[in-house]
Design a protein around this motif. Structure first.
Motif, PDB file in Angstrom:
ATOM      1  N   LEU A  50     122.568  56.314 -24.196  1.00  0.00           N
ATOM      2  CA  LEU A  50     121.081  55.662 -24.932  1.00  0.00           C
ATOM      3  C   LEU A  50     119.928  56.343 -25.285  1.00  0.00           C
ATOM      4  O   LEU A  50     119.622  57.147 -24.505  1.00  0.00           O
ATOM      5  N   LEU A  51     119.592  56.546 -26.443  1.00  0.00           N
ATOM      6  CA  LEU A  51     118.416  57.463 -26.949  1.00  0.00           C
ATOM      7  C   LEU A  51     117.138  56.677 -27.535  1.00  0.00           C
ATOM      8  O   LEU A  51     117.478  55.643 -27.963  1.00  0.00           O
ATOM      9  N   GLY A  52     115.962  57.226 -27.320  1.00  0.00           N
ATOM     10  CA  GLY A  52     115.010  56.539 -28.229  1.00  0.00           C
ATOM     11  C   GLY A  52     113.639  57.205 -27.710  1.00  0.00           C
ATOM     12  O   GLY A  52     113.698  57.973 -26.532  1.00  0.00           O
ATOM     13  N   PRO A  53     112.586  56.836 -28.435  1.00  0.00           N
ATOM     14  CA  PRO A  53     111.351  57.581 -27.987  1.00  0.00           C
ATOM     15  C   PRO A  53     110.732  56.898 -26.759  1.00  0.00           C
ATOM     16  O   PRO A  53     111.335  55.761 -26.304  1.00  0.00           O
ATOM     17  N   ASN A  54     109.868  57.632 -26.270  1.00  0.00           N
ATOM     18  CA  ASN A  54     109.182  56.895 -25.183  1.00  0.00           C
ATOM     19  C   ASN A  54     108.302  55.410 -25.592  1.00  0.00           C
ATOM     20  O   ASN A  54     108.157  55.147 -26.704  1.00  0.00           O
ATOM     21  N   GLY A  55     108.827  54.500 -24.479  1.00  0.00           N
ATOM     22  CA  GLY A  55     108.200  52.963 -24.811  1.00  0.00           C
ATOM     23  C   GLY A  55     109.342  52.489 -25.881  1.00  0.00           C
ATOM     24  O   GLY A  55     108.798  51.370 -26.301  1.00  0.00           O
ATOM     25  N   SER A  56     110.232  52.976 -26.005  1.00  0.00           N
ATOM     26  CA  SER A  56     111.183  52.260 -26.945  1.00  0.00           C
ATOM     27  C   SER A  56     112.137  51.119 -26.581  1.00  0.00           C
ATOM     28  O   SER A  56     112.567  50.173 -27.181  1.00  0.00           O
ATOM     29  N   GLY A  57     111.932  50.884 -25.176  1.00  0.00           N
ATOM     30  CA  GLY A  57     112.649  49.793 -24.558  1.00  0.00           C
ATOM     31  C   GLY A  57     114.019  50.130 -23.812  1.00  0.00           C
ATOM     32  O   GLY A  57     114.433  49.308 -23.236  1.00  0.00           O
ATOM     33  N   ASP A 315     106.449  63.275 -32.133  1.00  0.00           N
ATOM     34  CA  ASP A 315     106.540  64.412 -31.154  1.00  0.00           C
ATOM     35  C   ASP A 315     107.321  63.611 -30.081  1.00  0.00           C
ATOM     36  O   ASP A 315     107.002  64.398 -28.983  1.00  0.00           O
ATOM     37  N   ARG A 316     107.614  62.432 -30.045  1.00  0.00           N
ATOM     38  CA  ARG A 316     108.110  61.798 -28.860  1.00  0.00           C
ATOM     39  C   ARG A 316     109.504  62.103 -28.566  1.00  0.00           C
ATOM     40  O   ARG A 316     110.054  61.493 -27.537  1.00  0.00           O
ATOM     41  N   ALA A 320     116.674  69.564 -26.275  1.00  0.00           N
ATOM     42  CA  ALA A 320     116.200  70.398 -25.008  1.00  0.00           C
ATOM     43  C   ALA A 320     115.117  70.642 -25.202  1.00  0.00           C
ATOM     44  O   ALA A 320     114.646  71.465 -24.771  1.00  0.00           O
ATOM     45  N   MET A 321     114.419  69.876 -25.998  1.00  0.00           N
ATOM     46  CA  MET A 321     113.036  70.092 -26.742  1.00  0.00           C
ATOM     47  C   MET A 321     111.915  69.841 -25.798  1.00  0.00           C
ATOM     48  O   MET A 321     112.058  70.200 -24.507  1.00  0.00           O
ATOM     49  N   THR A 322     111.035  69.082 -26.040  1.00  0.00           N
ATOM     50  CA  THR A 322     110.019  68.737 -25.137  1.00  0.00           C
ATOM     51  C   THR A 322     109.659  67.074 -25.039  1.00  0.00           C
ATOM     52  O   THR A 322     110.408  66.546 -25.878  1.00  0.00           O
ATOM     53  N   GLY A 323     108.926  66.687 -24.158  1.00  0.00           N
ATOM     54  CA  GLY A 323     108.631  65.239 -24.340  1.00  0.00           C
ATOM     55  C   GLY A 323     109.763  64.708 -23.218  1.00  0.00           C
ATOM     56  O   GLY A 323     110.636  65.156 -22.915  1.00  0.00           O
ATOM     57  N   GLY A 324     109.701  63.359 -23.318  1.00  0.00           N
ATOM     58  CA  GLY A 324     110.593  62.633 -22.688  1.00  0.00           C
ATOM     59  C   GLY A 324     110.955  61.385 -23.381  1.00  0.00           C
ATOM     60  O   GLY A 324     109.980  60.708 -24.169  1.00  0.00           O
ATOM     61  N   VAL A 325     112.165  60.721 -23.267  1.00  0.00           N
ATOM     62  CA  VAL A 325     112.519  59.641 -23.870  1.00  0.00           C
ATOM     63  C   VAL A 325     112.825  58.703 -22.590  1.00  0.00           C
ATOM     64  O   VAL A 325     113.708  58.854 -21.791  1.00  0.00           O
ATOM     65  N   ARG A 326     112.319  57.443 -22.826  1.00  0.00           N
ATOM     66  CA  ARG A 326     112.582  56.322 -21.611  1.00  0.00           C
ATOM     67  C   ARG A 326     113.301  55.316 -22.496  1.00  0.00           C
ATOM     68  O   ARG A 326     113.227  54.972 -23.587  1.00  0.00           O
TER      69      ARG A 326
END
Length: 326
Positions: A50-57, A315-316, A320-326
């Motif tokens: 399960l993938l998605g940007p920060n705050g995607s739910g 940039d969310r 293996a890049m940057t940032g975080g997915v929640r």
């Protein structure tokens, strides 16, 4: 330490069984819609990312699956039973690690697992010691001493949290960022463990900000954006050909002359060739007497797919890049 899978293989899984099904699943916090009408189907036996940007739910969705958050609307089924109505019978068959691993920091890892096992539904006292030892061994903590958890590294805490999720030999494993804090060797070991558990019959569902890890481990992926499930598909179907072929040859100059305008790039002994049929490229070079050392069809990466669905300028998103997915 080596991660091992000592659990018995799960028999009797039927083709078409469903591990997770949600219908119109929605969660609102006041005027904010965190999860918006999600219809999710995870077949039994897959490795689902399960993938998605920060705050995607994503985390809110996982918490609703486990009954930790009650939905505003919609329904959840785990292992064929409605949640949270049948939580007492379903949850003993589900292992989970959501957000940061919980622990009593002044106790040892082994003592933590014994307490968690005793507090959880369906725990059997007579074989608790064996199950705790087996879980620690599987995640590479079999030789852990009596030091308190507060003295553990982040990677050790993460391994302990996964051991807690494995205590009951779950039919369904839900993991949030399972490789967080692990070094490259630990990440590889975790991938091996989760693959072995899945091959033994456990459905593995994980959310991760490491797209490369999901691509290496999972057989099916889902992508969330702004609370909606915008994609759920088998990974093999997503990684469609790009129309380009990589050719490796000890004579790149001659190969480029033979292929002409079809060559779009050259680097060392590798040529990038625009072609719909790799076999035709190979036949053309061989007919011209050019040796071919390697031939590979280029396919879209999971990173490309996710960026297309969630905004290529964002940039969310992290591989293996940057940032975080929640």
């Amino acid at each position: 330490m080596t991660l091992t899978d000592s659990s018995p293989r799960t028999a009797g899984r039927r083709e078409g069984d469903t591990a997770i099904r949600t219908t119109g699943l929605t969660k609102r916090y006041g005027r904010v819609t965190a999860v918006d009408g999600v219809d999710l189907h995870v077949p039994a036996g897959v490795r689902f990312g399960l993938l998605g940007p920060n705050g995607s739910g994503k985390t809110t969705l996982v918490r609703m699956l486990l009954g930790l958050v009650h939905p505003t609307a919609g329904s959840v089924e785990l292992l064929g039973s409605a949640m949270p109505r049948h939580a007492a019978t379903v949850l003993p068959r589900v292992g989970a690690l959501v957000e940061n691993p919980a622990s009593w920091s002044h106790l040892s890892g082994r003592a933590n697992l014994r307490l968690l096992d005793a507090a959880g539904p369906g725990g059997r006292r007579r074989d608790r010691r064996t199950r705790v030892d087996d879980a620690l061994e599987r995640v590479g903590l079999g030789g852990v001493d009596r030091r308190p958890v507060r003295a553990y590294s982040l990677g050790m805490r993460q391994r302990l949290g996964i051991a807690a999720a494995l205590l009951r030999a779950p039919a369904l494993l839900l993991l949030d960022e399972p490789t967080n804090g692990l070094d490259p060797r630990g990440i590889g070991e975790m991938r091996t463990l989760l693959t072995a558990l899945n091959e033994g019959g456990t459905t593995v569902v994980l959310s991760s900000h490491l797209l490369s890890e999901v691509e290496a481990l999972c057989t099916r992926v889902g992508v969330m954006d702004a609370g909606r499930l915008v994609l759920a598909e088998d990974l093999a179907a997503l990684r469609t050909p790009t129309g380009l072929v990589t050719v490796r040859t000890p004579d790149p100059a001659r190969a480029a002359a033979v292929l002409g305008d079809a060559v779009t790039a050259r680097s060392g002994d590798a040529l990038t060739v625009r072609a719909a049929d790799p076999a035709a490229v190979n036949a053309r070079l061989v007919a011209a007497g050019v040796a071919v050392a390697g031939l590979a069809e280029q396919r879209r990466s999971l990173e490309q797919v996710v960026l297309e669905l969630t905004g290529s300028g964002s940039d969310r998103i992290a591989s293996a890049m940057t940032g975080g997915v929640r």
